[in-house]
Design an enzyme around this catalytic site. Structure first.
Site, PDB file in Angstrom:
ATOM      1  CG  HIS A 134      -4.160  -4.897  -5.387  1.00  0.00           C
ATOM      2  ND1 HIS A 134      -4.886  -3.937  -4.733  1.00  0.00           N
ATOM      3  CD2 HIS A 134      -2.843  -4.632  -5.120  1.00  0.00           C
ATOM      4  CE1 HIS A 134      -4.043  -3.123  -4.093  1.00  0.00           C
ATOM      5  NE2 HIS A 134      -2.807  -3.517  -4.330  1.00  0.00           N
ATOM      6  CG  ASP A 176       1.356  -3.759  -3.895  1.00  0.00           C
ATOM      7  OD1 ASP A 176       0.215  -4.035  -4.312  1.00  0.00           O
ATOM      8  OD2 ASP A 176       1.611  -2.732  -3.231  1.00  0.00           O
ATOM      9  CG  HIS A 211      -0.676  -4.280   0.328  1.00  0.00           C
ATOM     10  ND1 HIS A 211      -1.845  -4.840  -0.146  1.00  0.00           N
ATOM     11  CD2 HIS A 211      -0.312  -3.348  -0.587  1.00  0.00           C
ATOM     12  CE1 HIS A 211      -2.172  -4.267  -1.287  1.00  0.00           C
ATOM     13  NE2 HIS A 211      -1.269  -3.353  -1.581  1.00  0.00           N
ATOM     14  CG  HIS A 239       3.570  -0.284  -7.871  1.00  0.00           C
ATOM     15  ND1 HIS A 239       3.168  -1.571  -7.590  1.00  0.00           N
ATOM     16  CD2 HIS A 239       2.803   0.517  -7.100  1.00  0.00           C
ATOM     17  CE1 HIS A 239       2.203  -1.532  -6.686  1.00  0.00           C
ATOM     18  NE2 HIS A 239       1.960  -0.278  -6.376  1.00  0.00           N
TER      19      HIS A 239
END
Ligand code: ZN
Length: 309
Positions: free
Chosen positions: A80, A247, A243, A270
């Site tokens: 973030h 990310d 979001h 991720h």
């Protein structure tokens, strides 16, 4: 016309919070850095401070968050604050922490954007270096219902298209696809306020594994099987997919330079984002570093990014 310059912040700035997963109290200090330093995370609580300059290979764990490592030292949940740096076009910064996780603050990147803007963003006397993607690079995992993929294509600018696929009443009713172009969009307004999200049914399992210990309604969107539990509801109609874009911007900025590329992804996270960076780095004819001697040659949004809050 001047060259497109690197940026750092004018003065240092502090925040205190808790780690989303560790639940530990952590002090964060953001400090100016010299040209060509890049973004460097530093554990200042260890007997000897440990520096972790960002790079695709410095990511050592991607379960639930992006974790940097050097030797035995770790810093979790860097995505973030990295997203805020990408959104504001910061090239050089020291990010000092007193524990093994970046504070979650409100679960979005808005607090980091506010901190960085409050510190003041300054131009430096060195050309800004971009990582220009020259050929498509794609990574895929799974098949059928488990398929996920992420790819980079050449583009004179930086844009991201993300598609999620959650079958949940609270998510179904919102947009599951979003495209954001850093040139024509406004990161602070359109992306930065999107919070991380989770399901109550997963919380027990996460906590049993020592995760999400700092998570709650003031730093995440929390859902049961039917609805959003936060009393104020959502910040954006399509906060979930936004979001994921937030990310992805953070995960991709770990490569060490702003990308000139079009990123697109389906159900990525991720882990896959980091695999994409590693695949790009390995294919040495798929990218090159470039600078812009005249601002007008740079893609829209990089020469004069919107710094408005
Ligand atoms: Zn996140």
């Amino acid at each position: 016309m001047a060259m497109l310059q690197q940026r750092t912040i004018k003065t240092l700035t502090h925040a205190v919070g808790v780690g989303l997963h560790s639940g530990q109290r952590v002090e964060l200090t953001l400090r100016p850095a010299q040209p060509d330093t890049g973004i460097v995370f530093r554990r200042v609580d260890l007997p000897e401070p440990v520096d972790m300059p960002v790079s695709a290979g410095a990511v050592v764990d991607t379960r639930m968050a992006s974790t940097l490592g050097s030797g035995d030292a770790r810093i979790h949940t860097v995505e973030h604050v990295m997203s805020a740096c990408a959104g504001l076009g910061l090239d050089n910064l020291y990010i000092d922490v007193t524990a093994e996780e970046i504070p979650i603050l409100d679960g979005s990147s808005a607090s980091f954007v506010f901190l960085l803007q409050s510190a003041g963003i300054v131009l430096q006397n060195a050309p800004k270096r971009f990582l220009k993607v020259l050929k498509p690079v794609e990574v895929r995992q799974g098949e059928g219902d488990n398929l996920k993929w992420a790819r980079l294509d050449p583009y004179h600018g930086f844009k991201l298209r993300f598609e999620i696929d959650f079958s949940h009443p609270a998510v179904d009713s919102t947009g599951q696809v979003y495209e954001f172009d850093l040139g024509s969009g406004n990161y602070t307004r359109d992306i930065a306020r999107a919070r991380t999200f989770g399901f109550t049914k997963d919380v027990e399992m996460l906590r049993a594994n020592g995760l999400a210990l700092g998570g709650g309604l003031d730093n995440a969107i929390v859902m049961d099987d039917y609805k959003v539990l936060n009393s104020d509801g959502l910040r954006y109609d399509d906060e979930f997919v936004k979001h994921k874009i937030l990310d992805a911007m953070g995960d991709l900025y770990i490569v060490g330079h702003p990308l000139l590329a079009a990123y697109s992804a389906f159900r990525s996270g991720h882990g896959l984002n980091n695999l994409l960076l590693r695949a790009l780095m390995e294919q040495q004819d798929a990218w090159e570093l470039v600078t812009f001697e005249h601002e007008r040659q740079a893609p829209q949004g990089f020469a004069q990014p919107s710094l408005a809050w």
